[in-house]
Enzyme design. Structure first.
Site, PDB file in Angstrom:
ATOM      1  N   LYS A  26      32.706  47.027  50.551  1.00 29.99           N
ATOM      2  CA  LYS A  26      31.353  46.498  50.340  1.00 29.99           C
ATOM      3  C   LYS A  26      31.259  45.050  50.783  1.00 29.99           C
ATOM      4  O   LYS A  26      30.337  44.647  51.501  1.00 29.99           O
ATOM      5  CB  LYS A  26      30.990  46.587  48.857  1.00 29.99           C
ATOM      6  CG  LYS A  26      29.786  45.752  48.483  1.00 29.99           C
ATOM      7  CD  LYS A  26      29.666  45.519  46.997  1.00 29.99           C
ATOM      8  CE  LYS A  26      30.418  44.283  46.559  1.00 29.99           C
ATOM      9  NZ  LYS A  26      30.143  43.926  45.138  1.00 29.99           N
ATOM     10  N   ARG A  31      29.152  41.057  54.572  1.00 27.35           N
ATOM     11  CA  ARG A  31      29.353  39.820  55.353  1.00 27.35           C
ATOM     12  C   ARG A  31      29.181  40.089  56.843  1.00 27.35           C
ATOM     13  O   ARG A  31      28.527  39.334  57.565  1.00 27.35           O
ATOM     14  CB  ARG A  31      30.757  39.270  55.104  1.00 27.35           C
ATOM     15  CG  ARG A  31      30.902  38.524  53.791  1.00 27.35           C
ATOM     16  CD  ARG A  31      32.358  38.331  53.446  1.00 27.35           C
ATOM     17  NE  ARG A  31      32.546  37.480  52.282  1.00 27.35           N
ATOM     18  CZ  ARG A  31      32.365  37.868  51.022  1.00 27.35           C
ATOM     19  NH1 ARG A  31      31.962  39.105  50.763  1.00 27.35           N
ATOM     20  NH2 ARG A  31      32.567  37.026  50.021  1.00 27.35           N
ATOM     21  N   SER A 174      30.164  31.903  39.993  1.00 28.03           N
ATOM     22  CA  SER A 174      30.242  32.925  41.037  1.00 28.03           C
ATOM     23  C   SER A 174      30.616  32.254  42.345  1.00 28.03           C
ATOM     24  O   SER A 174      30.087  31.193  42.669  1.00 28.03           O
ATOM     25  CB  SER A 174      28.881  33.607  41.197  1.00 28.03           C
ATOM     26  OG  SER A 174      28.870  34.400  42.368  1.00 28.03           O
ATOM     27  N   ASP A 316      36.963  42.049  39.708  1.00 29.00           N
ATOM     28  CA  ASP A 316      36.357  43.387  39.805  1.00 29.00           C
ATOM     29  C   ASP A 316      37.338  44.476  39.384  1.00 29.00           C
ATOM     30  O   ASP A 316      36.929  45.620  39.149  1.00 29.00           O
ATOM     31  CB  ASP A 316      35.869  43.683  41.241  1.00 29.00           C
ATOM     32  CG  ASP A 316      34.563  42.973  41.564  1.00 29.00           C
ATOM     33  OD1 ASP A 316      34.008  42.289  40.687  1.00 29.00           O
ATOM     34  OD2 ASP A 316      34.091  43.111  42.714  1.00 29.00           O
ATOM     35  N   ARG A 347      30.636  42.450  31.174  1.00 25.84           N
ATOM     36  CA  ARG A 347      31.733  43.418  31.342  1.00 25.84           C
ATOM     37  C   ARG A 347      32.812  43.266  30.273  1.00 25.84           C
ATOM     38  O   ARG A 347      33.514  44.233  29.982  1.00 25.84           O
ATOM     39  CB  ARG A 347      32.352  43.281  32.745  1.00 25.84           C
ATOM     40  CG  ARG A 347      31.457  43.851  33.816  1.00 25.84           C
ATOM     41  CD  ARG A 347      32.049  43.743  35.207  1.00 25.84           C
ATOM     42  NE  ARG A 347      31.285  44.569  36.138  1.00 25.84           N
ATOM     43  CZ  ARG A 347      31.405  44.544  37.459  1.00 25.84           C
ATOM     44  NH1 ARG A 347      32.256  43.710  38.029  1.00 25.84           N
ATOM     45  NH2 ARG A 347      30.670  45.340  38.210  1.00 25.84           N
ATOM     46  N   LYS A 413      26.368  52.474  43.518  1.00 21.84           N
ATOM     47  CA  LYS A 413      26.275  51.065  43.962  1.00 21.84           C
ATOM     48  C   LYS A 413      27.332  50.756  45.011  1.00 21.84           C
ATOM     49  O   LYS A 413      27.057  50.036  45.980  1.00 21.84           O
ATOM     50  CB  LYS A 413      26.416  50.134  42.750  1.00 21.84           C
ATOM     51  CG  LYS A 413      26.185  48.659  43.084  1.00 21.84           C
ATOM     52  CD  LYS A 413      26.140  47.802  41.819  1.00 21.84           C
ATOM     53  CE  LYS A 413      25.686  46.380  42.103  1.00 21.84           C
ATOM     54  NZ  LYS A 413      26.689  45.514  42.678  1.00 21.84           N
TER      55      LYS A 413
HETATM   56  O1  S3P Z   1      31.701  37.788  47.626  1.00 20.13           O
HETATM   57  C1  S3P Z   1      31.835  38.967  47.304  1.00 20.13           C
HETATM   58  O2  S3P Z   1      31.788  39.908  48.121  1.00 20.13           O
HETATM   59  C2  S3P Z   1      32.063  39.284  45.879  1.00 20.13           C
HETATM   60  C3  S3P Z   1      32.473  38.299  45.019  1.00 20.13           C
HETATM   61  C4  S3P Z   1      32.760  38.548  43.598  1.00 20.13           C
HETATM   62  O3  S3P Z   1      31.695  38.020  42.839  1.00 20.13           O
HETATM   63  P1  S3P Z   1      31.753  36.556  42.098  1.00 20.13           P
HETATM   64  O4  S3P Z   1      32.062  35.533  43.114  1.00 20.13           O
HETATM   65  O5  S3P Z   1      30.381  36.431  41.541  1.00 20.13           O
HETATM   66  O6  S3P Z   1      32.813  36.652  41.047  1.00 20.13           O
HETATM   67  C5  S3P Z   1      32.877  40.038  43.292  1.00 20.13           C
HETATM   68  O7  S3P Z   1      32.817  40.255  41.897  1.00 20.13           O
HETATM   69  C6  S3P Z   1      31.793  40.839  43.948  1.00 20.13           C
HETATM   70  O8  S3P Z   1      31.913  42.222  43.673  1.00 20.13           O
HETATM   71  C7  S3P Z   1      31.851  40.677  45.442  1.00 20.13           C
HETATM   72  C1  PEP Z   2      30.002  42.294  40.797  1.00 14.19           C
HETATM   73  C2  PEP Z   2      29.846  43.232  41.722  1.00 14.19           C
HETATM   74  O1  PEP Z   2      28.910  43.247  42.686  1.00 14.19           O
HETATM   75  P1  PEP Z   2      27.808  42.184  43.175  1.00 14.19           P
HETATM   76  O2  PEP Z   2      28.078  40.864  42.520  1.00 14.19           O
HETATM   77  O3  PEP Z   2      27.965  42.118  44.654  1.00 14.19           O
HETATM   78  O4  PEP Z   2      26.490  42.768  42.756  1.00 14.19           O
HETATM   79  C3  PEP Z   2      30.765  44.389  41.781  1.00 14.19           C
HETATM   80  O5  PEP Z   2      30.714  45.133  42.777  1.00 14.19           O
HETATM   81  O6  PEP Z   2      31.557  44.602  40.851  1.00 14.19           O
END
Ligand code: S3P
Ligand code: PEP
Length: 426
Positions: A26, A31, A174, A316, A347, A413
Site C-alpha cells: 500500500k 507513493r 505521524s 502497523d 489501536r 482497506k
Molecule cells: O507512510 C506510510 O505509508 C505509512 C506510515 C505509517 O503511519 P504513521 O507515520 O502515521 O505512523 C503507517 O502506519 C501507515 O500504515 C503507512
Molecule cells: C495506519 C494505516 O493506514 P493509513 O494511516 O495510511 O490510513 C494502516 O494501514 O494501518
C-alpha cells in the site's frame, strides 16, 4: 460496510507448509502513484495493490486531472503525469480520501502546488484523525488553508502556491506529514528543508519516501531531524511495487503460532518497508527465520517466548505481535507506540479490550500494551472498522476454537482477499 456480518475462522487441522504471495505494498503503491502523477510522461506500476486505500489515491489523482488506467488482473496501473500542474484547470476539485491516511496526507501538499482550490475530505473515521501539524506547515509555506469543519481536521480547502523553502513540523504523531511534504518538495521553486521538532515515529516510512522519489529521478537527503529536498522534477518510469510487508506479517505470524512454514516471495535483498523487521521479532520469540535473496520464510518451532520491544518504527505490526503473544510462554510488552491511538481506531485500547473479551490478561500502557499469554475462549471479536484488528485477531482462530470476526469486510482497506488467503492455508 457489512456491520452485522461475522466470519468464523476455524483452527487449521495441520500446520501450513506453503509459499503464499502477499498483495502489493500500500505504502509503496500510493507513493509511486503520486510521484508518477507529478512526473511528466507516462509511468507504469507493476505489482500494484488494488484495495480501498489505493483506490482512494487513484480517485484523488483523477479528481486532480491526472489520467490513470488500471488493470487489476495484471496488478498494473498506468499514470499519465501532469507535473506541477496537478489540480490546475479543475476549477475547485474535491478529493475523497476515504479511510486513507496516506492518500490524504500525501495529496494535501501536492494539491497546494497551484492556486486552484482543492477540497480534501474523507470518511468519518479519517475526519477524526489528526491533520493539524500538516495544515499549519502548509500555511507557513504560503498556502491558504480553510477548515470546512473543525480546525486541524478534514474536510479542508487548500490553495497554493507554496513559496517558502523551510518549515518545522513535529515528528511524534505521524510520519505521513513529513512524507507528504517531501513528495511535493521537488516541485517547489527552491526545494524544501523540513526540520523535525519532536522525535520521529515510523522512521522507515520516511526513508521509503526518499527511495521512491529517487526511483522517479528526484533527490532527498533524509535524517531523523532534517530532510532536505532540492528543487527538481520527477521523471516517468516503469516501477515494480514490492509485496506489502505489513500484510505479510499476518502470514509470518500464522506460521509462528501454528508451528508451520510459510514463505512470502518478492522481498528483494534491501526491501523498502521497515515492516519486514517484524520477522526479527518472531525470531526473538523463538521462530526460525530465513531471509533469502527474493523471499522470507518463517518456521514455527512449537515454542514462543514473550519479548519486551519498542515498535515505534513498525507499529502497523503491533496488533499482529499481540496475537502471537497470546501463545507465548511468558508476557510480552510492546512500547513506543502511543501514537497508534490516532490510527483507524485507538489501536492500543482496541487490542486490549478484544483480548480481554477472550479472557486474556492484557493491559493498556500509555505508550503500548502488555499481554499475558493464555488460551483464548470462544469469542466474537469486534474490529472497530480497523482492517488490522480484523486481520490480527483472525490469527487466533487458526489455533483456538470458536473465534469469529465481526465486520470482516473491513480488511478491504489494504488486503481485500485476506480471508481467502487464510483459507488457502487449509
Ligand atoms: O507512510 C506510510 O505509508 C505509512 C506510515 C505509517 O503511519 P504513521 O507515520 O502515521 O505512523 C503507517 O502506519 C501507515 O500504515 C503507512
Ligand atoms: C495506519 C494505516 O493506514 P493509513 O494511516 O495510511 O490510513 C494502516 O494501514 O494501518
Amino acid at each position: 460496510m457489512t456491520d452485522r456480518e461475522v466470519r468464523a475462522v476455524a483452527p487449521l487441522t495441520a500446520p501450513p507448509d506453503a509459499e503464499v504471495p502477499a498483495p502489493g505494498s500500500k505504502s509503496v503503491t500510493n507513493r509511486a502513484l503520486l510521484c508518477a502523477a507529478l512526473a511528466t510522461g507516462t509511468s507504469t506500476l507493476t505489482g500494484a495493490l488494488f484495495a480501498d486505500d489505493t483506490a482512494a489515491m487513484v480517485g484523488a489523482l483523477r479528481d486532480l486531472g491526472v489520467a490513470v488506467d488500471t488493470d487489476e488482473s495484471a496488478a498494473r496501473m498506468v499514470v499519465h503525469g501532469v507535473g506541477a500542474a496537478i489540480g490546475d484547470g479543475t476549477g475547485r476539485a474535491t478529493v475523497d480520501a476515504r479511510q486513507s491516511g496516506t492518500t490524504s496526507r500525501f495529496v494535501l501538499p501536492a494539491a497546494a502546488l497551484t492556486a486552484t482550490p482543492v477540497v480534501v475530505d474523507g470518511s468519518a473515521q479519517l475526519r477524526a484523525r489528526p491533520f493539524g501539524p500538516l495544515l499549519e506547515a502548509l500555511v507557513e509555506l504560503g498556502a491558504s488553508v480553510r477548515p470546512l469543519d473543525r480546525p486541524g481536521y478534514l474536510p479542508v480547502e487548500v490553495a497554493g502556491p507554496l513559496t517558502a523553502r523551510e518549515v518545522t513540523i513535529p515528528g511524534h504523531l505521524s510520519s505521513q506529514f513529513l512524507s507528504g511534504l517531501m513528495l511535493a518538495a521537488p516541485l517547489l521553486p527552491a526545494g524544501l528543508a523540513v526540520r523535525v521538532a519532536t522525535p520521529l515515529v515510523s522512521v522507515p516510512y520516511v526513508r521509503m519516501t526518499g527511495r521512491v522519489m529517487a526511483a522517479f529521478g528526484a533527490g532527498a537527503d533524509v535524517t531523523e531531524t532534517l530532510v532536505s529536498v532540492p528543487a527538481g522534477a520527477y521523471s516517468a518510469t516503469e516501477y515494480p511495487v514490492e509485496p506489502d510487508a505489513s500484510a505479510a506479517s499476518y502470514l509470518f505470524a500464522a506460521a509462528a503460532l501454528t508451528g508451520g512454514r510459510i514463505t512470502v516471495p518478492g522481498f528483494g535483498a534491501d526491501p523498502l518497508q521497515g515492516d519486514v523487521a517484524f520477522v526479527d521479532l518472531l525470531a526473538k520469540m523463538g521462530a526460525q527465520v530465513e531471509r533469502g535473496a527474493d523471499e522470507i520464510t518463517v518456521r514455527g518451532t512449537g515454542t514462543l517466548h514473550g519479548i519486551d520491544v519498542d515498535m515505534a518504527d513498525i507499529s502497523d505490526t503491533a496488533q499482529t505481535l499481540a496475537a502471537v503473544a497470546v501463545y507465548a510462554d511468558s508476557p510480552t510488552r510492546v512500547r513506543g507506540i502511543g501514537f497508534i491511538r490516532g490510527k483507524e481506531t485507538d489501536r492500543i485500547a482496541a487490542v486490549v479490550t478484544e483480548l480481554r473479551r477472550a479472557g486474556i490478561d492484557a493491559t493498556e500502557d500509555e505508550d503500548g500494551f502488555t499481554i499475558h499469554p493464555g488460551p483464548p475462549r470462544p469469542t466474537t471479536f469486534q474490529t472497530y472498522d480497523d482492517h488490522r484488528m480484523a486481520m490480527s485477531l483472525a490469527l487466533l482462530g487458526l489455533r483456538s476454537p470458536g473465534i469469529e470476526i465481526a465486520d470482516p469486510g473491513c480488511v478491504a482497506k489494504t488486503f481485500p482477499t485476506y480471508f481467502e488467503v487464510l483459507d488457502s492455508l487449509r
